[in-house]
Design a protein around this motif. Sequence first.
Motif, PDB file in Angstrom:
ATOM      1  N   PHE A   5       6.212  27.285  24.423  1.00  0.00           N
ATOM      2  CA  PHE A   5       6.113  26.119  23.600  1.00  0.00           C
ATOM      3  C   PHE A   5       4.717  25.890  23.018  1.00  0.00           C
ATOM      4  CE2 PHE A   5       9.614  25.163  26.367  1.00  0.00           C
ATOM      5  CZ  PHE A   5      10.467  24.488  25.685  1.00  0.00           C
ATOM      6  N   ARG A   6       4.059  26.960  22.945  1.00  0.00           N
ATOM      7  CA  ARG A   6       2.665  26.946  22.385  1.00  0.00           C
ATOM      8  C   ARG A   6       2.990  27.068  20.849  1.00  0.00           C
ATOM      9  NH1 ARG A   6       1.792  32.226  25.078  1.00  0.00           N
ATOM     10  NH2 ARG A   6       3.135  33.374  23.917  1.00  0.00           N
ATOM     11  N   ASP A   7       1.840  26.676  20.097  1.00  0.00           N
ATOM     12  CA  ASP A   7       1.609  26.809  18.915  1.00  0.00           C
ATOM     13  C   ASP A   7       2.566  25.502  18.191  1.00  0.00           C
ATOM     14  OD1 ASP A   7       0.006  28.704  18.796  1.00  0.00           O
ATOM     15  OD2 ASP A   7       1.743  30.168  18.750  1.00  0.00           O
ATOM     16  N   ARG A   8       2.943  24.359  19.225  1.00  0.00           N
ATOM     17  CA  ARG A   8       3.436  23.212  18.660  1.00  0.00           C
ATOM     18  C   ARG A   8       2.565  21.779  18.755  1.00  0.00           C
ATOM     19  NH1 ARG A   8       9.822  23.490  20.861  1.00  0.00           N
ATOM     20  NH2 ARG A   8      10.161  25.547  20.589  1.00  0.00           N
ATOM     21  N   GLY A   9       1.241  22.238  18.672  1.00  0.00           N
ATOM     22  CA  GLY A   9       0.289  21.224  18.501  1.00  0.00           C
ATOM     23  C   GLY A   9      -0.083  20.644  20.002  1.00  0.00           C
ATOM     24  N   GLU A  10       0.074  21.226  21.044  1.00  0.00           N
ATOM     25  CA  GLU A  10      -0.267  20.802  22.246  1.00  0.00           C
ATOM     26  C   GLU A  10      -0.884  21.747  23.059  1.00  0.00           C
ATOM     27  OE1 GLU A  10      -0.392  17.851  25.300  1.00  0.00           O
ATOM     28  OE2 GLU A  10       0.352  17.782  23.225  1.00  0.00           O
ATOM     29  N   ASN A  11      -2.073  21.418  23.849  1.00  0.00           N
ATOM     30  CA  ASN A  11      -3.007  22.535  24.405  1.00  0.00           C
ATOM     31  C   ASN A  11      -2.008  23.283  25.488  1.00  0.00           C
ATOM     32  OD1 ASN A  11      -4.724  23.561  26.150  1.00  0.00           O
ATOM     33  ND2 ASN A  11      -6.398  21.952  25.965  1.00  0.00           N
ATOM     34  N   ILE A  12      -2.225  24.536  25.757  1.00  0.00           N
ATOM     35  CA  ILE A  12      -1.426  25.517  26.512  1.00  0.00           C
ATOM     36  C   ILE A  12      -1.782  24.958  27.862  1.00  0.00           C
ATOM     37  CG2 ILE A  12      -3.119  27.095  26.655  1.00  0.00           C
ATOM     38  CD1 ILE A  12       0.891  27.594  26.677  1.00  0.00           C
ATOM     39  N   ASP A  14      -2.226  21.961  29.089  1.00  0.00           N
ATOM     40  CA  ASP A  14      -1.498  20.734  29.211  1.00  0.00           C
ATOM     41  C   ASP A  14       0.054  21.074  29.232  1.00  0.00           C
ATOM     42  OD1 ASP A  14      -3.677  19.192  29.017  1.00  0.00           O
ATOM     43  OD2 ASP A  14      -3.144  18.502  26.930  1.00  0.00           O
ATOM     44  N   LEU A  15       0.598  22.044  28.653  1.00  0.00           N
ATOM     45  CA  LEU A  15       1.813  22.451  28.910  1.00  0.00           C
ATOM     46  C   LEU A  15       2.104  23.181  30.275  1.00  0.00           C
ATOM     47  CD1 LEU A  15       2.718  23.752  25.199  1.00  0.00           C
ATOM     48  CD2 LEU A  15       3.257  21.670  26.355  1.00  0.00           C
ATOM     49  N   ARG A  16       1.060  24.058  30.602  1.00  0.00           N
ATOM     50  CA  ARG A  16       0.975  24.405  32.045  1.00  0.00           C
ATOM     51  C   ARG A  16       1.236  23.570  33.221  1.00  0.00           C
ATOM     52  NH1 ARG A  16      -2.981  29.186  30.590  1.00  0.00           N
ATOM     53  NH2 ARG A  16      -1.489  30.768  29.614  1.00  0.00           N
ATOM     54  N   GLN A  17       0.369  22.571  32.865  1.00  0.00           N
ATOM     55  CA  GLN A  17       0.324  21.221  33.953  1.00  0.00           C
ATOM     56  C   GLN A  17       1.969  20.529  33.911  1.00  0.00           C
ATOM     57  OE1 GLN A  17      -2.804  18.768  33.302  1.00  0.00           O
ATOM     58  NE2 GLN A  17      -4.179  20.114  34.161  1.00  0.00           N
ATOM     59  N   VAL A  18       2.501  20.145  32.927  1.00  0.00           N
ATOM     60  CA  VAL A  18       3.770  19.581  32.603  1.00  0.00           C
ATOM     61  C   VAL A  18       4.869  20.744  33.414  1.00  0.00           C
ATOM     62  CG1 VAL A  18       5.672  19.126  31.125  1.00  0.00           C
ATOM     63  CG2 VAL A  18       3.161  18.453  30.608  1.00  0.00           C
ATOM     64  N   ALA A  19       4.678  21.940  33.215  1.00  0.00           N
ATOM     65  CA  ALA A  19       5.742  22.826  33.619  1.00  0.00           C
ATOM     66  C   ALA A  19       5.381  23.115  35.162  1.00  0.00           C
ATOM     67  CB  ALA A  19       5.347  24.398  32.909  1.00  0.00           C
ATOM     68  N   ALA A  20       4.271  22.864  35.686  1.00  0.00           N
ATOM     69  CA  ALA A  20       4.031  22.889  37.124  1.00  0.00           C
ATOM     70  C   ALA A  20       4.627  21.625  37.712  1.00  0.00           C
ATOM     71  CB  ALA A  20       2.586  22.913  37.297  1.00  0.00           C
ATOM     72  N   HIS A  52       7.969  16.325  27.728  1.00  0.00           N
ATOM     73  CA  HIS A  52       6.689  15.976  27.324  1.00  0.00           C
ATOM     74  C   HIS A  52       6.629  15.620  25.801  1.00  0.00           C
ATOM     75  CE1 HIS A  52       2.369  16.256  27.392  1.00  0.00           C
ATOM     76  NE2 HIS A  52       2.705  17.198  26.388  1.00  0.00           N
ATOM     77  N   PHE A  53       7.166  16.720  25.035  1.00  0.00           N
ATOM     78  CA  PHE A  53       7.206  16.658  23.638  1.00  0.00           C
ATOM     79  C   PHE A  53       7.755  15.344  23.064  1.00  0.00           C
ATOM     80  CE2 PHE A  53       6.127  21.034  23.816  1.00  0.00           C
ATOM     81  CZ  PHE A  53       4.978  21.193  23.050  1.00  0.00           C
ATOM     82  N   ARG A  54       9.053  15.055  23.428  1.00  0.00           N
ATOM     83  CA  ARG A  54       9.755  13.869  23.066  1.00  0.00           C
ATOM     84  C   ARG A  54       8.943  12.588  23.189  1.00  0.00           C
ATOM     85  NH1 ARG A  54      14.556  12.897  26.542  1.00  0.00           N
ATOM     86  NH2 ARG A  54      13.056  11.918  27.687  1.00  0.00           N
TER      87      ARG A  54
END
Length: 91
Positions: A5-12, A14-20, A52-54
Amino acid sequence: LAGRFRDRGENIEDLRQVAALGLVKAVDRYEPSRGAFESYAIPTITGEVKRHFRDRMWALRVPRSVQELRNRVRVARRELIEQPGSVEPTT
């Protein structure tokens, strides 16, 4: 999974934290009778990142029902366009 989900306007990070967080939820909710852990955890983690994105990536606070309606309209529009002999739907 967060890397998808990188390159969609969110810090990687933050995405890793959401995935965790999704992984923690998967561990908490997993029942061995459901089968392999991976087959349960991957959709759970992916769903958490999509949620998270939604919920957080809109510029203004848009109610979830409106966001879901927007997605249903997109699907219906795509289906109408794909029908043979159809024209572009208008508002």
